[in-house]
Design a protein around this motif. Structure first.
Motif, PDB file in Angstrom:
ATOM      1  N   ILE A 187      55.733  24.578 136.053  1.00 36.69           N
ATOM      2  CA  ILE A 187      55.550  23.238 136.648  1.00 36.69           C
ATOM      3  C   ILE A 187      56.754  22.334 136.393  1.00 36.69           C
ATOM      4  N   ALA A 188      57.552  22.684 135.385  1.00 33.68           N
ATOM      5  CA  ALA A 188      58.745  21.881 135.076  1.00 33.68           C
ATOM      6  C   ALA A 188      59.901  22.867 134.876  1.00 33.68           C
ATOM      7  N   PRO A 189      60.502  23.340 135.942  1.00 31.60           N
ATOM      8  CA  PRO A 189      61.430  24.478 135.849  1.00 31.60           C
ATOM      9  C   PRO A 189      62.735  24.212 135.104  1.00 31.60           C
ATOM     10  N   SER A 190      63.041  22.972 134.801  1.00 27.67           N
ATOM     11  CA  SER A 190      64.313  22.704 134.124  1.00 27.67           C
ATOM     12  C   SER A 190      64.095  22.122 132.721  1.00 27.67           C
ATOM     13  N   PRO A 191      64.755  22.683 131.712  1.00 25.39           N
ATOM     14  CA  PRO A 191      65.586  23.886 131.725  1.00 25.39           C
ATOM     15  C   PRO A 191      64.706  25.128 131.761  1.00 25.39           C
ATOM     16  N   PRO A 192      65.179  26.201 132.432  1.00 23.14           N
ATOM     17  CA  PRO A 192      64.346  27.409 132.511  1.00 23.14           C
ATOM     18  C   PRO A 192      64.183  28.071 131.153  1.00 23.14           C
ATOM     19  N   LEU A 193      62.978  28.530 130.866  1.00 20.96           N
ATOM     20  CA  LEU A 193      62.710  29.186 129.574  1.00 20.96           C
ATOM     21  C   LEU A 193      62.595  30.696 129.716  1.00 20.96           C
ATOM     22  N   LEU A 194      62.740  31.189 130.946  1.00 18.15           N
ATOM     23  CA  LEU A 194      62.750  32.642 131.189  1.00 18.15           C
ATOM     24  C   LEU A 194      63.989  32.975 132.018  1.00 18.15           C
ATOM     25  N   PRO A 195      64.549  34.179 131.827  1.00 21.61           N
ATOM     26  CA  PRO A 195      65.723  34.571 132.619  1.00 21.61           C
ATOM     27  C   PRO A 195      65.368  34.749 134.092  1.00 21.61           C
ATOM     28  N   ALA A 196      66.393  34.747 134.941  1.00 22.23           N
ATOM     29  CA  ALA A 196      66.166  34.849 136.388  1.00 22.23           C
ATOM     30  C   ALA A 196      65.816  36.269 136.809  1.00 22.23           C
ATOM     31  N   ALA A 233      50.828  31.706 127.366  1.00 19.36           N
ATOM     32  CA  ALA A 233      50.412  31.358 128.737  1.00 19.36           C
ATOM     33  C   ALA A 233      50.765  29.899 129.021  1.00 19.36           C
ATOM     34  N   ILE A 234      50.572  29.052 128.012  1.00 19.23           N
ATOM     35  CA  ILE A 234      50.895  27.622 128.188  1.00 19.23           C
ATOM     36  C   ILE A 234      52.406  27.451 128.393  1.00 19.23           C
ATOM     37  N   LEU A 235      53.202  28.170 127.608  1.00 22.96           N
ATOM     38  CA  LEU A 235      54.663  28.079 127.747  1.00 22.96           C
ATOM     39  C   LEU A 235      55.092  28.467 129.168  1.00 22.96           C
ATOM     40  N   GLU A 236      54.519  29.541 129.668  1.00 25.11           N
ATOM     41  CA  GLU A 236      54.918  29.986 131.014  1.00 25.11           C
ATOM     42  C   GLU A 236      54.450  28.979 132.074  1.00 25.11           C
ATOM     43  N   TYR A 237      53.267  28.404 131.849  1.00 29.32           N
ATOM     44  CA  TYR A 237      52.770  27.392 132.795  1.00 29.32           C
ATOM     45  C   TYR A 237      53.707  26.181 132.826  1.00 29.32           C
ATOM     46  N   LEU A 238      54.085  25.715 131.638  1.00 30.12           N
ATOM     47  CA  LEU A 238      54.983  24.555 131.580  1.00 30.12           C
ATOM     48  C   LEU A 238      56.315  24.879 132.258  1.00 30.12           C
ATOM     49  N   ASP A 239      56.761  26.114 132.074  1.00 33.09           N
ATOM     50  CA  ASP A 239      58.027  26.521 132.685  1.00 33.09           C
ATOM     51  C   ASP A 239      57.916  26.528 134.214  1.00 33.09           C
ATOM     52  N   ALA A 299      58.611  19.353 124.599  1.00 35.48           N
ATOM     53  CA  ALA A 299      59.781  18.504 124.331  1.00 35.48           C
ATOM     54  C   ALA A 299      60.995  18.980 125.131  1.00 35.48           C
ATOM     55  N   LEU A 300      61.198  20.307 125.208  1.00 29.80           N
ATOM     56  CA  LEU A 300      62.342  20.819 125.980  1.00 29.80           C
ATOM     57  C   LEU A 300      62.237  20.402 127.446  1.00 29.80           C
ATOM     58  N   LYS A 301      61.015  20.311 127.928  1.00 28.59           N
ATOM     59  CA  LYS A 301      60.791  19.952 129.332  1.00 28.59           C
ATOM     60  C   LYS A 301      60.708  18.448 129.551  1.00 28.59           C
ATOM     61  N   GLY A 302      60.795  17.680 128.474  1.00 29.06           N
ATOM     62  CA  GLY A 302      60.679  16.231 128.616  1.00 29.06           C
ATOM     63  C   GLY A 302      59.261  15.783 128.896  1.00 29.06           C
ATOM     64  N   LEU A 303      58.276  16.621 128.518  1.00 27.13           N
ATOM     65  CA  LEU A 303      56.861  16.275 128.732  1.00 27.13           C
ATOM     66  C   LEU A 303      56.247  15.806 127.416  1.00 27.13           C
ATOM     67  N   THR A 304      55.151  15.094 127.514  1.00 28.89           N
ATOM     68  CA  THR A 304      54.482  14.628 126.299  1.00 28.89           C
ATOM     69  C   THR A 304      52.986  14.941 126.374  1.00 28.89           C
ATOM     70  N   ALA A 305      52.360  14.950 125.206  1.00 31.42           N
ATOM     71  CA  ALA A 305      50.909  15.171 125.148  1.00 31.42           C
ATOM     72  C   ALA A 305      50.339  14.295 124.046  1.00 31.42           C
TER      73      ALA A 305
END
Ligand SMILES: N[C@@H](CCC(=O)N[C@@H](CS)C(=O)NCC(=O)O)C(=O)O
Length: 221
Positions: free
Chosen positions: A82-91, A74-80, A26-32
């Protein structure tokens, strides 16, 4: 991202790990499209599902043409990725390590202890009755959340959220514990920083929409 993938998510209304994936999508604007694996009926151990995840656990995220993806972090990092905005990990690497560490305290060291497979073993093989299981749940919810509280309250990187002032993977993993503790009527005391961050998360629609009681098949709270 050039093209939005079509995802299918094997899920159940009340699970902590699936909640994490729902929030991130949802944060990434993706759906399943979700497929229920009823953990109360034991459908996670059906031979057909074990072909998807031999661990007999959800979530499993399917993208056409690719093997199932399991393990919520692992799924969270993958989504982050493929859809980098908003970033879910610090730079920065140190920030990423801190966020992954807090996430692992919750998704790795806390949540798996209170899963149906652990309950099944303790009740069938170790003589646990309902009261002993409840004490077990309280023990591990409390240990995990109080340890995270200690870090969040004492580390300078903590901000409005677990790491700074934007929401990320640590917040998703954090929120995934109290939402499930509530289902079991367990409230951990003495965690003011966790409670403050949890309230911030719950005010975000991606978190609110992932609430177990808003999912298909959920009973009335
Ligand atoms: N480390 C895994 C944990 C997955 C997991 O244990 N999921 C639970 C639901 S929250 C489950 O499917 N449990 C089935 C069982 O214990 O039998 C992740 O984060 O994805």
């Amino acid at each position: 991202m050039t093209e939005t993938p079509t995802f299918e998510l094997y899920s159940f209304w009340r699970t902590s790990a699936t909640y994490r994936v729902r929030v991130a999508l949802a944060l990434k604007g993706l759906t399943a499209t979700e497929h229920t694996v009823d953990l109360i009926k034991g459908e996670q151990r059906d031979p057909e599902f074990l072909k998807i995840n031999p661990m007999g656990a959800i979530p499993a995220l399917i993208e056409p043409g690719h093997p199932p993806m399991t393990q919520s972090t692992a799924i969270l990092e993958y989504l982050d990725e493929i859809a980098p905005s908003p970033p879910l990990l610090p730079a920065d690497p140190r920030g990423r390590a801190r966020v992954r560490s807090i996430a692992a305290m919750l998704a790795g060291d806390t949540h798996p202890l209170i899963t149906p497979r652990v309950r099944g073993y303790l009740t069938k093989e170790a003589g646990f009755d309902d009261a002993a299981w409840k004490r077990w749940q309280i023990q591990w919810f409390t240990t995990g959340l109080q340890a995270v509280e200690q870090r969040l309250a004492s580390e300078a990187e903590t901000g409005a959220f677990c790491h700074g002032d934007s929401v990320g993977i640590a917040d998703i993993c954090l929120a995934s514990i109290p939402v499930v503790a509530k289902i079991f009527d367990i409230k951990v005391e003495g965690i003011p920083t966790v409670d403050r961050i949890m309230a911030r998360c719950e005010a975000i629609e991606a978190f609110a929409a992932a609430d177990p009681y808003r999912q298909a098949g959920a009973p009335k709270p």
